[in-house]
Design an enzyme around this catalytic site. Structure first.
Site, PDB file in Angstrom:
ATOM      1  N   ASP A   3       1.023  -1.159   0.526  1.00 18.26           N
ATOM      2  CA  ASP A   3      -0.154   0.001   0.203  1.00 18.26           C
ATOM      3  C   ASP A   3       1.454   1.317  -0.147  1.00 18.26           C
ATOM      4  O   ASP A   3       0.378   2.382  -0.548  1.00 18.26           O
ATOM      5  CB  ASP A   3      -0.849   0.430   1.563  1.00 18.26           C
ATOM      6  CG  ASP A   3      -1.925  -0.530   1.052  1.00 18.26           C
ATOM      7  OD1 ASP A   3      -2.784  -0.401  -0.137  1.00 18.26           O
ATOM      8  OD2 ASP A   3      -2.919  -0.956   2.062  1.00 18.26           O
TER       9      ASP A   3
HETATM   10  C1  GLC Z   1      -0.789   2.032   5.344  1.00 16.30           C
HETATM   11  C2  GLC Z   1       0.207   1.117   6.395  1.00 16.30           C
HETATM   12  C3  GLC Z   1      -0.043   0.375   5.304  1.00 16.30           C
HETATM   13  C4  GLC Z   1      -1.639  -0.093   5.375  1.00 16.30           C
HETATM   14  C5  GLC Z   1      -2.487   1.615   4.673  1.00 16.30           C
HETATM   15  C6  GLC Z   1      -3.910   1.029   4.593  1.00 16.30           C
HETATM   16  O1  GLC Z   1      -0.039   2.616   4.550  1.00 16.30           O
HETATM   17  O2  GLC Z   1       1.484   1.495   6.519  1.00 16.30           O
HETATM   18  O3  GLC Z   1       0.353  -0.837   6.034  1.00 16.30           O
HETATM   19  O4  GLC Z   1      -1.967  -0.686   4.501  1.00 16.30           O
HETATM   20  O5  GLC Z   1      -2.121   2.159   5.213  1.00 16.30           O
HETATM   21  O6  GLC Z   1      -4.156   2.642   4.413  1.00 16.30           O
HETATM   22  C1  GLC Z   2      -1.490  -3.649   5.203  1.00 20.06           C
HETATM   23  C2  GLC Z   2      -2.824  -4.261   4.378  1.00 20.06           C
HETATM   24  C3  GLC Z   2      -2.514  -4.659   3.401  1.00 20.06           C
HETATM   25  C4  GLC Z   2      -1.010  -4.310   2.637  1.00 20.06           C
HETATM   26  C5  GLC Z   2       0.127  -4.049   3.821  1.00 20.06           C
HETATM   27  C6  GLC Z   2       1.325  -3.936   3.017  1.00 20.06           C
HETATM   28  O1  GLC Z   2      -1.477  -5.307   5.773  1.00 20.06           O
HETATM   29  O2  GLC Z   2      -4.376  -4.456   5.044  1.00 20.06           O
HETATM   30  O3  GLC Z   2      -3.700  -4.458   2.268  1.00 20.06           O
HETATM   31  O4  GLC Z   2      -1.241  -5.510   1.547  1.00 20.06           O
HETATM   32  O5  GLC Z   2      -0.973  -3.175   5.002  1.00 20.06           O
HETATM   33  O6  GLC Z   2       0.451  -2.731   2.547  1.00 20.06           O
END
Ligand code: GLC
Ligand code: GLC
Length: 843
Positions: A513
């Site tokens: 993300d």
């Molecule tokens: C932030 C976190 C990530 C998560 C995302 C969800 O970017 O670092 O882990 O998946 O928020 O929106």
């Molecule tokens: C968080 C989110 C997932 C994402 C991950 C890596 O765990 O829930 O959707 O893939 O962060 O950013």
């Protein structure tokens, strides 16, 4: 002066904690905060001041709660945001404030059996987190009080089964208070809109039951209730009356003064409190039950003819759950429910960590992630994210064997949030099942995960009728599109959205993300993913999506072959092969797979970069997609992972960490080095490397990686690790952080499902396929034998695997019910009986 204060603190804390200092478990191993009770499938916490609140979940399908080891937490019906029953205070001092409390007054002493909120020193404390229940016991001055919390199967209420026991030699007259604080249903509004909310709260009190009826008079047709099996000697429903405006839950006025106010809340802050008087002879005990629940009426039948609220549902529940006999029976039902779920897959290996995780806790966590997605935990406030598209698809992978029918429905719900152009809503609310417009789509990995979940479902069940289910599209709900149409659409979406090198475009982000290559956000506080794209967002490409695409093509080909569409299947296999060629040409960096191309067309995750030279995700997914197996790239990439990313606490996401914020890379570089996606140990993607190691046949290394993030193993260093040792956390601080080894964001992580897939299907190697059960273990060479019992398509397979010459991988011979079979796949037998399979590994 300072000395004196220190002394006071010492006396206070010293006394308080002296009874909790360390315990010896059966094996005589000293552990600080608790231990596993493997027989009972419980984690036993032996002191209340755990390094972080250690939580558990209540509820299996409709009504849920989170509960900490000191009874902190909250409850909700179906949706943590839209139907919140009780209030919780995130980010409070102290942490984990508000919960399901009991106060006891025994002579002049007032205390809580769960230690909080008063934190009066206890003589004994124990919390047992089990599967769908938590039992907390506290003892003081010869009075033992235990509270067992659970949600009966199928119910939309929880039960507190309380037992009070006089262990002293004297008669005791005690007074007990229960406590919950109502949330005004919409949890976000509840935390922010005080000008309205201080004037909406309403309750009704009838025979000691407190009904929470806020907004029932207008558009809601649901209410909450809190009832007790005993005759009450008082009650309260106004927080200010019970607690006192200037006081906290650690010293509620009514408790300190010994008497409820019998208040009726009108606006302000409604709560539920019962006051109960109990007399106990020495040795005597008494059981008391509380029910806290949610009830709903059909909109046209909200009221009785006399204008009162219709309470039939509550009366039924009261009938059922206020008697201890019924409560105990429904608790047994909950236990049998879990016996049955866990009987689908059961392994016995030479390693106790594997046994306890794979047979109990990992599967349990898979149920929780399936239910919650990423919505409600100690780190997910329940108001932010509903169900995630990619998250929920992955959660299905670890859950489908337990209750396939629920997985089936989930897959269809998820698919119906895909739009007709192939993009998918990134999140949806569980109550409405509608895509969340604030976030929208544009995460380009999303569509592909649907193929993995659908394939896992069909491999588990053989049920291909799911493919013909008509679900339409989020923007065209009446369209005739079937699930099969969605699968084709998803693959075509990737094919049609590729960049200059022929690799898939990344969009807002892929699985990571935080790798936001198109946003260039410079405004504090704005979402890194939704900041708005630069003018040309068709340059940045993802090697990770390319690998995932190859895997999805193979899974799709499997589905198509299974339903007799060989030509279409071959076509996808061809597309996968073509994508692999693109990866070889543009996605290989010499010693590992590149991660991406940024929006300038520059490499990300290359030795040419100053920071972020090597990433984990593209190593895992390239290999899971079948890339690099024939030309040695896979082995080389995995050796690079070992050399540059692996640590004793798990594999780091990328190295070197980003030392500064790079707008063209996005959120990944926003975190301090060693945290989260910026070189944290993101356990989720560790599992892909474990699987990749089994694909190349290195069982010792796969297992070493498995153990490096295994929660149960973390008991050995719990003061550093801090999070619950019975479930996976999303992240462990990487070695660039001063807090290296500390885990965070426990419970709601894709690590749960993927760890179960990794260990059960790839390390222990029992893998459901379309037409049978593949046996393909890749184990540590020192294991001589392992056994797995697997229920699969209406037959039970008792599988014994022998490894006489200590190898990692290679099935030489299988006999099924005494007869040798060809190949390494047990056929679908579908005869309702048990079968014995003997497997021998040999070079
Ligand atoms: C932030 C976190 C990530 C998560 C995302 C969800 O970017 O670092 O882990 O998946 O928020 O929106
Ligand atoms: C968080 C989110 C997932 C994402 C991950 C890596 O765990 O829930 O959707 O893939 O962060 O950013």
């Amino acid at each position: 002066m300072i000395k004196a204060i220190k002394k006071i603190i010492f006396i206070f804390c010293g006394n308080k904690l002296s009874n909790f200092q360390g315990i010896n478990n059966n094996q005589g191993i000293k552990m600080k905060y608790g231990h596993f009770d493997d027989q009972k499938r419980e984690y036993v916490i032996t002191r209340p001041d755990t390094p972080l609140p250690w939580i558990n979940y209540l509820g299996t399908e409709h009504y849920f709660g989170i509960i900490s080891n000191t009874a902190g937490g909250y409850s909700f019906y179906q949706d943590a945001r839209l139907r919140r029953l009780t209030r919780y205070r995130y980010n409070n001092i102290p942490m984990d404030s508000n919960g399901r409390y009991l106060y006891i007054k025994d002579g002049d002493t007032v205390w809580n059996p769960m230690w909080k909120p008063m934190r009066v020193p206890l003589d004994k404390y124990e919390c047992r987190h089990g599967l769908g229940y938590t039992k907390i016991t506290g003892e003081k001055n010869g009075l033992e009080v235990s509270a067992l919390y659970f949600v009966p199967i199928g119910a939309r209420n929880e039960v507190w089964h309380v037992e009070v026991k006089n262990n002293s030699n004297d008669k005791k007259n005690i007074r007990m208070w229960s406590f919950v604080e109502w949330c005004l249903w919409e949890a976000y509004d509840d935390m922010t809109n005080f000008q309205r909310n201080y004037s909406t709260g309403q309750v009704e009190i009838e025979n000691g039951t407190i009904f929470h009826i806020t907004e029932y008079r207008e558009r809601r047709n649901h209410y909450g209730y809190f009832a007790c099996s005993e005759k009450v000697s008082g009650y309260d429903s106004s927080r200010d009356a019970f607690v006192g405006l200037h006081y906290g839950l650690d010293a509620p006025r009514a408790v300190i003064e010994g008497e409820c106010r019998n208040s009726t809340a009108y606006g302000w802050l409604p709560i539920g409190v019962h006051q109960i008087d109990i007399e106990l002879k020495p040795g005597e005990s008494k059981k008391i039950n509380f029910i806290l629940g949610y009830a709903e009426n059909p909109p046209e039948e909200k009221y009785l003819p006399d204008g009162k609220i219709r309470k039939d549902e509550f009366f039924n529940v009261r009938e059922k759950f206020l008697s201890s006999e019924n409560v105990e029976k429904s608790f047994e039902e909950l236990k049998s429910y879990w016996d049955k779920l866990l009987s689908v897959y059961h392994a016995e290996t030479a390693n106790e960590h594997v046994n306890r995780m794979v047979n109990v806790w990992n599967q349990y966590q898979c149920m929780v992630t399936f239910n919650m997605s990423r919505s409600a935990s100690l780190y997910e406030s329940g108001i932010g994210r509903g169900m995630g598209y990619r998250d929920s698809n992955q959660d299905v992978l670890g859950f489908v064997h337990m209750i396939p029918e629920r997985a089936r429905q989930r897959i269809l719900d998820i698919a119906s949030t895909q739009l007709s152009d192939g993009t998918c809503y990134h999140q949806y609310q569980p109550l409405t099942k509608k895509g969340n417009a604030d976030i929208g789509g544009g995460f380009n990995d999303d569509p592909l995960w649907l193929i993995l979940s659908t394939s896992a479902y069909i491999r588990e069940t053989g049920d291909t009728t799911i493919l013909d289910e008509k679900i339409g599209y989020a923007d065209k709900p009446d369209s005739d599109a079937t699930l099969m149409d969605h699968l084709h659409l998803s693959l075509n979406y990737t094919l049609n959205n590729r960049g200059p090198h022929g690799l898939p475009l990344i969009g807002h982000a892929d699985w990571n993300d935080c790798l936001n290559l198109n946003c260039f956000s410079t405004t504090p506080g704005e979402s890194f993913q939704l900041a708005g794209h630069i003018e040309n967002d068709r340059i940045a490409e993802s090697v990770m999506i390319a690998g995932l695409f190859c895997r999805a093509c193979e899974e799709m080909a499997g589905i198509l072959n299974f339903i007799g569409k060989k030509n279409e299947a071959d076509d996808y296999k061809k597309k996968a092969a073509e994508m692999r060629d693109v990866i070889y040409k543009h996605g290989w960096d010499g010693e590992w797979f590149l991660r991406a191309y940024d929006s300038y067309g520059e490499k990300v995750g290359s030795k040419e970069n100053k920071e972020g030279k090597i990433f984990i995700e593209s190593q895992g997914w390239s290999i899971l997609g079948g890339t690099g197996l024939e030309n040695g790239h896979a082995l080389k990439a995995l050796d690079s992972v070992k050399e540059y990313l692996a640590t004793p606490n798990g594999i780091i996401l990328q190295q070197p960490a980003y030392s500064t914020y790079y707008p063209h890379l996005g959120e990944i570089s926003s975190y301090p080095p060693g945290y989260k996606e910026n070189a944290g140990i993101f356990t989720h993607n560790n599992t892909w490397i474990q699987i990749a190691e089994t694909i190349v046949g290195r069982g010792d290394r796969a297992f070493e990686y498995y153990l490096s993030i295994c929660p149960s193993k973390k008991e050995e260093q719990i003061d550093i690790y801090r999070s619950e040792p019975y479930v996976y956390s999303q992240m462990t601080a990487g070695k660039d952080a001063p807090t290296y080894g500390e885990a965070k964001n426990s419970w709601l992580t894709g690590t749960a499902a993927w760890s179960f897939v990794s260990v059960s299907q790839y390390i222990l190697g029992i893998r459901p396929d379309f037409d049978g059960l593949v046996i393909d273990p890749c184990i540590p060479s020192e294991w001589k034998e392992l056994k797995v019992q697997r229920k699969f398509r209406n037959a039970v397979y008792n599988i014994t695997i022998k490894n006489p010459s200590g190898i990692n991988k290679g099935v030489k011979k299988i006999t099924l019910d005494g007869k040798e079979i060809q190949g390494n796949k047990l056929p679908v037998l579908n005869d309702g009986i048990e079968h014995e399979a003997l497997v021998v590994l040999e070079k």
